[in-house]
Design an enzyme around this catalytic site. Structure first.
Site, PDB file in Angstrom:
ATOM      1  CE  LYS A 185     -19.827  -5.479  12.648  1.00  0.00           C
ATOM      2  NZ  LYS A 185     -20.539  -5.139  11.396  1.00  0.00           N
ATOM      3  CG  ASP A 246      -3.098 -11.892   4.799  1.00  0.00           C
ATOM      4  OD1 ASP A 246      -2.092 -11.381   5.337  1.00  0.00           O
ATOM      5  OD2 ASP A 246      -3.197 -13.111   4.548  1.00  0.00           O
TER       6      ASP A 246
HETATM    7 MN    MN Z   1      -1.310 -11.564   9.028  1.00  0.00          MN
END
Ligand code: MN
Ligand code: IPM
Length: 348
Positions: A185, A246
């Protein structure tokens, strides 16, 4: 016959269910491929904390050091022990103490599994930095509970740490489809992330056979949904890699399919294998957790131990089971049914 010594930490919740499942499959693989697994199980968990006031005993790290590999189910039971206590008392210190700096997380659809996306043909290997960055643990709180309270948490990026994880990513890319995406970033974080970009460019010169893309984490989140098939190896800092994996799990059909290996590449200490998912208290002990992520993590362990053939066979057995529709959706099969289907395919 080669014998590998495994330290098992089933931990909390479904960690116990899936460790049991994965070890049954590992045992079947061992007997088929002619090696032995000798495992010792440690009860370190939130229940252990309630009894002893620590997640693991003093000297726990030194105990683990003597094993060839560590297999961990899941840690956390927030109803009784805050996650910030349980994770900083067990999982995170092991990753750091044993320099397991490369967290390897594969994301692709298993046969028969329907992900939420239209895209099907993606195969992403996420390499997450696992020992420093946003998880450095450096920080503190001042004036607690007062109006002028201050909380500071400092990310730490060292040249050694950044260089070794990027190098690991380049090596993986070289062994796969030759593409590395480095995620930062650096448009907003002008010290650490600009530094990361610089080191990426320096190393790129050593890997002319690898094409490199630089992406910001926000754009990367969108890309993983819109065009995941364009990605090969993705390398990211600790927190960014945590979040992206995730997301990776979601696009591969859910956390029940997401495997993870915490690797110490120089093998100066044991590596640790664990599914990406957590302890899922709501479904713990009900024989309904999907053990595929845990079994796949076990396959990563076998590969790391040098049992490549067994590792490939376990993965093929998982694929044979899901291709038959076993375990492809939550609630379809029990943990035991899925485990039995994988073992049957392995022994066929
Ligand atoms: Mn995690
Ligand atoms: C993971 C988990 C851990 C992490 C938590 C439980 C501390 O989310 O392995 O992805 O953030 O590393």
């Amino acid at each position: 016959m080669t014998t590998y010594k495994l330290a098992l930490i089933p931990g909390d919740g479904i960690g116990v269910d899936v460790t049991d499942a994965a070890m049954k499959v590992m045992a079947a693989a061992a007997s088929r491929f002619g090696f032995a697994l000798e495992s010792e199980s440690f009860p370190w968990s939130c229940a252990y904390y309630l009894e002893h006031g620590t997640m693991m005993p003093e000297g726990g790290i030194e105990t683990l050091r003597g094993f060839d590999a560590i297999y961990l189910g899941a840690v956390g039971w927030p109803a009784t022990v805050p996650d910030s206590v349980s994770l900083h008392g067990l999982l995170l210190p092991i990753r750091k103490a044993f320099n397991q700096y490369a967290n390897i997380r594969p994301h692709r659809l298993l046969p028969g599994v329907e992900g939420p996306l239209k895209a099907e043909g993606f195969d992403i290997l996420c390499i997450r930095e696992n020992t420093e960055g946003e998880y450095s643990g450096a920080g503190g709180r001042l004036h607690e509970g007062k109006d002028n309270e201050v909380a500071v948490e400092t990310s730490v990026f060292t040249r050694a740490g950044v260089e070794r994880i990027l190098r690991f990513g380049f090596e993986q890319a070289r062994a796969r489809r030759g593409h590395l995406t480095s995620v930062t970033k650096s448009n907003a974080q002008k010290y650490s992330m600009v530094f990361w970009d610089e080191v990426t460019r320096e190393l790129a010169a050593e890997y002319p056979d690898v094409t490199v893309s630089h992406m910001h984490i926000d754009a990367m989140a969108a890309k993983m949904v819109m065009a995941p098939q364009d990605l090969d190896v993705v390398v990211a800092s600790n927190l960014f890699g945590d979040i992206l994996t995730d997301l990776g799990a979601a696009i591969q059909g859910g956390l029940g399919f997401a495997a993870s290996a915490n690797i110490n590449p120089d093998r100066s200490a044991p590596s640790m294998f664990e599914p990406v998912h957590g302890s899922a208290p709501d479904i713990a002990g009900q024989n309904i957790a999907n053990p595929i992520a845990a079994i796949w993590s076990g396959a990563q362990m076998l590969e790391h131990l040098g049992e490549a053939e067994a590792s490939t066979a376990v993965l093929a057995a998982i694929e044979a089971a899901t291709a038959k529709g076993i375990g492809i959706r939550p609630g379809l099969n029990t943990t035991q049914e899925i485990t039995a289907a994988v073992i049957a395919a392995l022994e066929a």
